[in-house]
Enzyme design. Structure first.
Site, short mmCIF file in Angstrom:
data_model
loop_
_atom_site.label_atom_id
_atom_site.label_comp_id
_atom_site.label_asym_id
_atom_site.label_seq_id
_atom_site.Cartn_x
_atom_site.Cartn_y
_atom_site.Cartn_z
CG ASN A 216 47.84 44.16 44.23
OD1 ASN A 216 48.59 43.42 44.85
ND2 ASN A 216 47.05 43.72 43.26
CG ASP A 284 38.95 43.92 41.08
OD1 ASP A 284 39.00 42.68 41.05
OD2 ASP A 284 38.78 44.57 42.14
N PRO A 311 39.18 39.34 33.79
CG PRO A 311 40.43 37.52 33.05
CD PRO A 311 40.35 39.02 32.96
CG ASP A 312 36.25 37.05 39.82
OD1 ASP A 312 36.92 36.09 40.27
OD2 ASP A 312 35.66 37.86 40.55
CB ILE A 313 41.18 33.94 38.31
CG1 ILE A 313 41.88 34.84 37.28
CG2 ILE A 313 41.77 32.53 38.29
CD1 ILE A 313 43.29 35.24 37.64
CG PHE A 330 42.70 34.39 50.47
CD1 PHE A 330 42.64 33.04 50.17
CD2 PHE A 330 43.47 34.80 51.55
CE1 PHE A 330 43.34 32.11 50.93
CE2 PHE A 330 44.18 33.88 52.31
CZ PHE A 330 44.12 32.54 52.00
CE LYS A 344 35.15 40.31 48.12
NZ LYS A 344 36.37 41.03 48.49
CE LYS A 348 35.24 37.76 43.91
NZ LYS A 348 36.49 38.13 43.26
N1 CTP Z 1 39.97 37.26 42.38
C1 CTP Z 1 40.20 36.63 41.17
N2 CTP Z 1 40.16 37.34 40.02
C2 CTP Z 1 39.87 38.65 40.04
C3 CTP Z 1 39.64 39.31 41.26
C4 CTP Z 1 39.70 38.57 42.43
O1 CTP Z 1 40.46 35.43 41.15
N3 CTP Z 1 39.84 39.32 38.90
C5 CTP Z 1 39.96 36.46 43.61
C6 CTP Z 1 41.08 36.71 44.57
O2 CTP Z 1 42.16 35.84 44.34
C7 CTP Z 1 40.41 36.44 45.90
C8 CTP Z 1 38.97 36.82 45.69
O3 CTP Z 1 38.79 36.81 44.29
O4 CTP Z 1 40.41 35.05 46.18
C9 CTP Z 1 38.56 38.15 46.25
O5 CTP Z 1 39.20 39.19 45.67
P1 CTP Z 1 38.92 40.73 46.07
O6 CTP Z 1 39.74 41.59 45.20
O7 CTP Z 1 39.06 40.89 47.52
O8 CTP Z 1 37.40 40.86 45.73
P2 CTP Z 1 36.69 41.57 44.60
O9 CTP Z 1 35.79 40.61 43.95
O10 CTP Z 1 37.66 42.23 43.72
O11 CTP Z 1 35.80 42.60 45.33
P3 CTP Z 1 36.22 44.00 46.02
O12 CTP Z 1 37.47 44.47 45.33
O13 CTP Z 1 35.04 44.82 45.77
O14 CTP Z 1 36.42 43.67 47.46
#
Ligand code: CTP
Length: 401
Positions: A216, A284, A311-313, A330, A344, A348
């Site tokens: 991105n 994602d 993984p969602d960090i 963020f 969110k 999260k």
């Molecule tokens: N983030 C993360 N790991 C991921 C995706 C997101 O740590 N795999 C963290 C980003 O660093 C940010 C927050 O999650 O602090 C929000 O990320 P965002 O992409 O905006 O949210 P998503 O959960 O992906 O939701 P969406 O794309 O539906 O808005």
């Protein structure tokens, strides 16, 4: 070592006491350079202030000669402390709002040097909500205060608003220069000393084959600025960064990674931390398979791209057994910014979400307008540079830790 004070004398009847202050400071081995505001010069003359300091007195921005161009920046840098005495209601208001319309206010806006205010005004003006709001704002920005005292006022009234006496101001100046924690508004220069911060920044890059990837537009600027701002506040910072072209911020340990999986591993390796700021635009999804050889264009139309979830960090660290005390996520949104950010935050498991509207030129740009979403409500910040926003966020982190 001799200490230097930049003394801003505002326009109040108490201005004459500032001449005694100069003498008092000099007795204590502290030299002064004076900026006299237009109002101040109604009460004392540049000649008297100059005679006492032995230095030219500066009276207005536009009088600076060419050699002293940028003088207001230079002026404040060469001082160990800025003292505003008397600090009138007007001067406090302008400083609190960042108005820069004369040499004194421009200097206050441009400086990194700590400021000690000795307010002096009529009791009603001091007690006015607007003044108290301005004082609260200045305190919040790190200003220190001495006085005002209560007593008979030049205007015939009695109450709080009289400027502190020169020896009390000189005591406060010495306390500020020595870092005396009992001083009103005193704050350590490096309040995050001993604290560990973990920041992610930039995009992740999810490879499909040796030459192609999913990614991105994140530039990393905001995350890098936050890492820098936290380091400037004394934190020991680990910055886990996706591929960007920015240099490592000074005094920060940077770990470069490519993928979300690598980013998570690097973050977990950096624990424990007191604060985690998840600024990275983590992909994602990633391609389910990464081929070692470059894939060739299929003859019979495009091949489907199979993806698996990354993984969602942020969530992983928010639920971690070594969860940092403060977890900040963020949210980059293009619509319904606050509503989506609130959801969110809960989803999260983070303490704050910094929401920003990325429908404009935020990604890759140098400015950002942030909304801080906490459990007790939201705080909208005006559009400012990413580094100013980072410094403001770092100050909020200082308060929270
Ligand atoms: N983030 C993360 N790991 C991921 C995706 C997101 O740590 N795999 C963290 C980003 O660093 C940010 C927050 O999650 O602090 C929000 O990320 P965002 O992409 O905006 O949210 P998503 O959960 O992906 O939701 P969406 O794309 O539906 O808005």
């Amino acid at each position: 070592m001799t200490k230097h004070v930049l003394l801003i004398i505002g326009g109040g009847i108490a201005a004459y006491k500032s001449l005694f202050l100069i003498r008092e400071l000099s007795k204590r081995g502290i030299t002064s350079k004076v900026i006299l505001t237009k109002g101040g010069s109604q009460f004392v003359t540049p000649l008297s202030a100059g005679a006492l300091t032995g230095e030219t007195v500066l009276t207005d921005l536009w009088e600076l000669d060419e050699q002293a161009e940028m003088g207001h920046i230079e002026l404040s840098r060469s001082a160990d402390l800025i003292v505003v005495a008397p600090a009138t209601a007007n001067l406090l208001a302008r400083a609190a709002h960042g108005v820069a319309d004369d040499l004194a206010s421009t200097t206050l806006l441009a400086t990194d040097t700590r400021v000690l205010y000795a307010p002096a005004m009529n009791v009603r003006m001091w007690e006015a909500e607007a003044t108290q709001r301005n004082v609260a704002q200045l305190r919040d920005d790190g200003a220190m205060f001495v006085g005002p005292d209560a007593g008979d006022m030049a205007c015939g009234e009695f109450g709080e608003g009289r400027m502190a006496e020169p020896d009390a101001i000189a005591d406060a100046v010495e306390a500020a220069l020595m870092g005396d924690t009992s001083l009103d508004g005193w704050r350590a220069d490096k309040p995050l000393q001993g604290k560990r911060a973990l920041v992610t920044a930039g995009p992740t890059r999810e490879p499909m084959d040796p030459v192609r990837y999913l990614s991105n537009h994140s530039s990393g600027k905001q995350g890098y600025a936050i890492a820098q701002a936290l380091a400037d506040q004394g934190a020991e910072v680990t910055l886990v960064s996706g591929p960007v072209t920015l240099p490592a911020p000074m005094g920060v340990t940077r770990v470069m990674v490519e993928t979300a999986v690598e980013m998570l591993a690097a973050c977990e390796a950096a624990l424990p931390a007191d604060v985690f700021v998840s600024v990275a635009a983590v992909a994602d999804w990633r391609p389910a398979a990464r081929t070692d050889k470059k894939t060739k264009k299929p003859k019979d139309g495009p091949a489907p791209l199979e993806l698996v979830e990354n993984p969602d960090i942020l969530k992983t660290l928010g639920d971690h057994k070594e969860r940092p005390a403060l977890v900040i996520g963020f949210a980059a949104e293009t619509h319904e910014v606050v509503t989506l950010a609130r959801a969110k935050r809960l989803r999260k498991g983070c303490d704050w979400i910094v929401a920003n509207d990325v429908s404009g030129d935020v990604m890759g740009g140098d400015q950002n307008a942030m909304i801080i979403v906490r459990d007790d409500g939201e705080d909208s910040w005006p559009r400012m540079t990413k580094s100013a926003a980072a410094r403001k966020l770092a100050r909020e982190i200082v308060k929270a830790l």
